[in-house]
Design a protein around this motif. Structure first.
Motif, PDB file in Angstrom:
ATOM      1  N   UNK A  48      74.158  50.360 -26.891  1.00 32.80           N
ATOM      2  CA  UNK A  48      73.791  51.151 -25.680  1.00 32.80           C
ATOM      3  C   UNK A  48      73.125  52.585 -26.083  1.00 32.80           C
ATOM      4  N   UNK A  50      71.235  56.181 -25.515  1.00 32.26           N
ATOM      5  CA  UNK A  50      70.944  57.332 -24.756  1.00 32.26           C
ATOM      6  C   UNK A  50      69.592  57.640 -25.147  1.00 32.26           C
ATOM      7  N   UNK A  53      70.101  63.288 -21.419  1.00 32.77           N
ATOM      8  CA  UNK A  53      71.468  63.653 -21.245  1.00 32.77           C
ATOM      9  C   UNK A  53      72.132  63.987 -22.489  1.00 32.77           C
ATOM     10  N   UNK A  54      71.487  64.733 -23.344  1.00 30.05           N
ATOM     11  CA  UNK A  54      72.215  65.495 -24.483  1.00 30.05           C
ATOM     12  C   UNK A  54      73.689  66.006 -24.148  1.00 30.05           C
ATOM     13  N   UNK A  55      74.273  65.423 -25.240  1.00 28.92           N
ATOM     14  CA  UNK A  55      75.889  65.797 -25.032  1.00 28.92           C
ATOM     15  C   UNK A  55      76.320  64.713 -24.433  1.00 28.92           C
ATOM     16  N   UNK A  56      75.905  63.799 -23.968  1.00 28.90           N
ATOM     17  CA  UNK A  56      76.622  62.611 -22.909  1.00 28.90           C
ATOM     18  C   UNK A  56      77.307  61.654 -23.994  1.00 28.90           C
ATOM     19  N   UNK A  59      81.180  61.175 -24.330  1.00 30.29           N
ATOM     20  CA  UNK A  59      82.014  60.603 -23.316  1.00 30.29           C
ATOM     21  C   UNK A  59      81.693  59.202 -22.839  1.00 30.29           C
ATOM     22  N   UNK A  60      80.471  58.667 -22.854  1.00 28.72           N
ATOM     23  CA  UNK A  60      80.251  57.459 -22.470  1.00 28.72           C
ATOM     24  C   UNK A  60      80.835  56.641 -23.462  1.00 28.72           C
ATOM     25  N   UNK A  63      84.532  56.550 -22.540  1.00 26.49           N
ATOM     26  CA  UNK A  63      84.850  55.881 -21.119  1.00 26.49           C
ATOM     27  C   UNK A  63      84.830  54.272 -21.672  1.00 26.49           C
ATOM     28  N   UNK A  84      76.351  70.419 -28.751  1.00 21.21           N
ATOM     29  CA  UNK A  84      76.333  70.636 -27.522  1.00 21.21           C
ATOM     30  C   UNK A  84      77.456  70.095 -26.528  1.00 21.21           C
ATOM     31  N   UNK A  87      83.610  70.246 -26.327  1.00 24.26           N
ATOM     32  CA  UNK A  87      84.622  70.032 -25.322  1.00 24.26           C
ATOM     33  C   UNK A  87      84.828  68.422 -25.396  1.00 24.26           C
ATOM     34  N   UNK A  88      83.826  67.777 -25.635  1.00 24.59           N
ATOM     35  CA  UNK A  88      84.189  66.053 -25.557  1.00 24.59           C
ATOM     36  C   UNK A  88      85.155  65.617 -26.559  1.00 24.59           C
ATOM     37  N   UNK A 179      63.275  52.077 -23.159  1.00 29.10           N
ATOM     38  CA  UNK A 179      63.703  53.398 -22.351  1.00 29.10           C
ATOM     39  C   UNK A 179      64.228  52.967 -21.116  1.00 29.10           C
ATOM     40  N   UNK A 180      64.408  52.033 -20.653  1.00 25.38           N
ATOM     41  CA  UNK A 180      64.911  51.769 -19.328  1.00 25.38           C
ATOM     42  C   UNK A 180      66.468  51.395 -19.578  1.00 25.38           C
ATOM     43  N   UNK A 181      67.131  52.476 -19.260  1.00 24.53           N
ATOM     44  CA  UNK A 181      68.511  52.223 -19.530  1.00 24.53           C
ATOM     45  C   UNK A 181      69.420  51.243 -18.628  1.00 24.53           C
TER      46      UNK A 181
END
Lengths: 196, 173
Positions: A48, A50, A53-56, A59-60, A63, A84, A87-88, A179-181
């Protein structure tokens, strides 16, 4: 301060470090990391990527790891994205997902936007940051000689692992991605869960 | 919070989330979420994930869905402001998403720093594709919670349930 020389080219180093990508469910952060991984897996459904949603990405991956504790989850992210979302790293340290491996491809610059220097170019040490955030198993990889041991560590199962892969500023491989998530999400879930 | 000790409506929310198989609760604490945070940490079947910032919970929701389960993000209205760009991941990926937002900056607020995000919550969430449902009173919490659960996990929409400040009680300063 981390002043290791940067000699590795990411196009060769990332595949060498990861090895057989089918060993993992892989989440990759935007920009260079997504190109590294897209080119390696050709977006096979264990992947997967990204695209924003920079920084995400961290945590993806976290999860996914806590939801699939019997699978090995690999996060691949760049230094810019990880900076960025420091904290994650603290959240991952608090939760301690045993099946999560993190590779930070550190080129010390924002390659997507014109090679502006990131904080790591000023000596900010993401490996030490990960350790301070409770990720006990960490490695710095600056040469091919260090790859095999780090590659095995990514596959170990007794705690989160963090590998800082120092690379040159050379660009990531060219890769034309989906690009289609919503499509890649569905393909990922079908392969993993057998349902959309 | 002046009246968080009881929060019987919070028990209702918790039970409905669990009945809907929500097994990952992530949160940045708020007094209005006190009971939910206690409940999810006491529940051996639930993964309770404390966050450093609310946007982590948005990304976490995508990962939990990729892995085949359901999560909820508990936050205060000020935390919505920290989520906005991360919600692009939910929208572009058409991920189901459920947030429960305790509102500040409205009925009886004593801290002016809460007013801006209190005003902006619904407009900003809707601007990035999140549908908002609002519970004003304890009596309607159960029904609105169920509606939010159905929309988030049945219709796979991005939904935030806003709990009014009148419901949770204004903090005394």
């Amino acid at each position: 301060m981390n002043t290791a020389p940067r000699l590795l080219d990411r196009s060769r180093a990332v595949p060498l470090l990861i090895g057989k990508h089918e060993d993992f469910l892989i989440v990759a952060g935007l920009a260079g990391a997504a190109k590294d991984i897209g080119n390696l897996t050709k977006e096979s459904p264990n992947t997967f990527l990204l695209g924003g949603a920079m920084g995400g990405a961290a945590m993806v991956a976290a999860g996914l790891a806590i939801t699939q504790p019997d699978k090995r989850v690999l996060l691949v992210t760049g230094d810019g994205e990880l900076l960025m979302a420091l904290g994650s790293l603290a959240t991952i340290g608090a939760v301690q997902p045993k099946n999560l491996a993190i590779v930070c491809v550190d080129n010390e610059c924002y390659g997507e936007t014109g090679d502006q220097p990131t904080h790591t170019s000023f000596g900010i040490d993401l490996k030490a940051t990960a350790e301070a955030c409770g990720i006990k198993t960490t490695r710095l990889v600056t040469s091919e000689a260090e790859m095999a041991e780090a590659s095995a560590l990514l596959r170990q199962s007794n705690g989160p692992v963090f590998v800082l892969l120092k690379v040159t500023g050379a660009p990531p491989p060219q890769y034309s991605r989906n690009w289609q998530a919503s499509e890649t999400k569905t393909a990922f879930r079908k392969a993993l869960l057998g349902k959309r | 919070m002046s009246n968080t000790s009881g929060q019987p409506w919070a028990e209702e929310i918790y039970d409905r989330l669990r009945k809907a198989k929500v097994d990952t609760f992530c949160y940045v604490p708020d007094g209005g979420h006190k009971r939910l945070i206690v409940r999810c940490n006491e529940d051996p079947e639930v993964k309770a994930v404390p966050l450093t910032t609310e946007q982590e919970g948005v990304a976490l929701a995508a990962g939990v869905h990729l892995g085949g389960s359901r999560s909820v993000l508990l936050m205060q209205s000020s935390g919505v402001g920290n989520c906005i760009n991360m919600l692009s991941l939910i929208d572009i990926g058409r991920f189901p998403f459920l947030g429960i937002v305790t509102m500040r900056g409205e009925f009886g607020e004593g801290n002016p720093w809460q007013l801006n995000m209190g005003r902006a919550v619904q407009a900003t969430l809707e601007a990035v594709g999140v549908h908002c449902l609002r519970a004003e009173t304890a009596e309607e919490v159960a029904e609105v919670t169920q509606a939010a659960i159905t929309m988030a996990f049945g219709a796979e929409m991005a939904v935030c349930l806003l709990l009014s400040q009148r419901l949770i009680g204004a903090k005394a300063f």
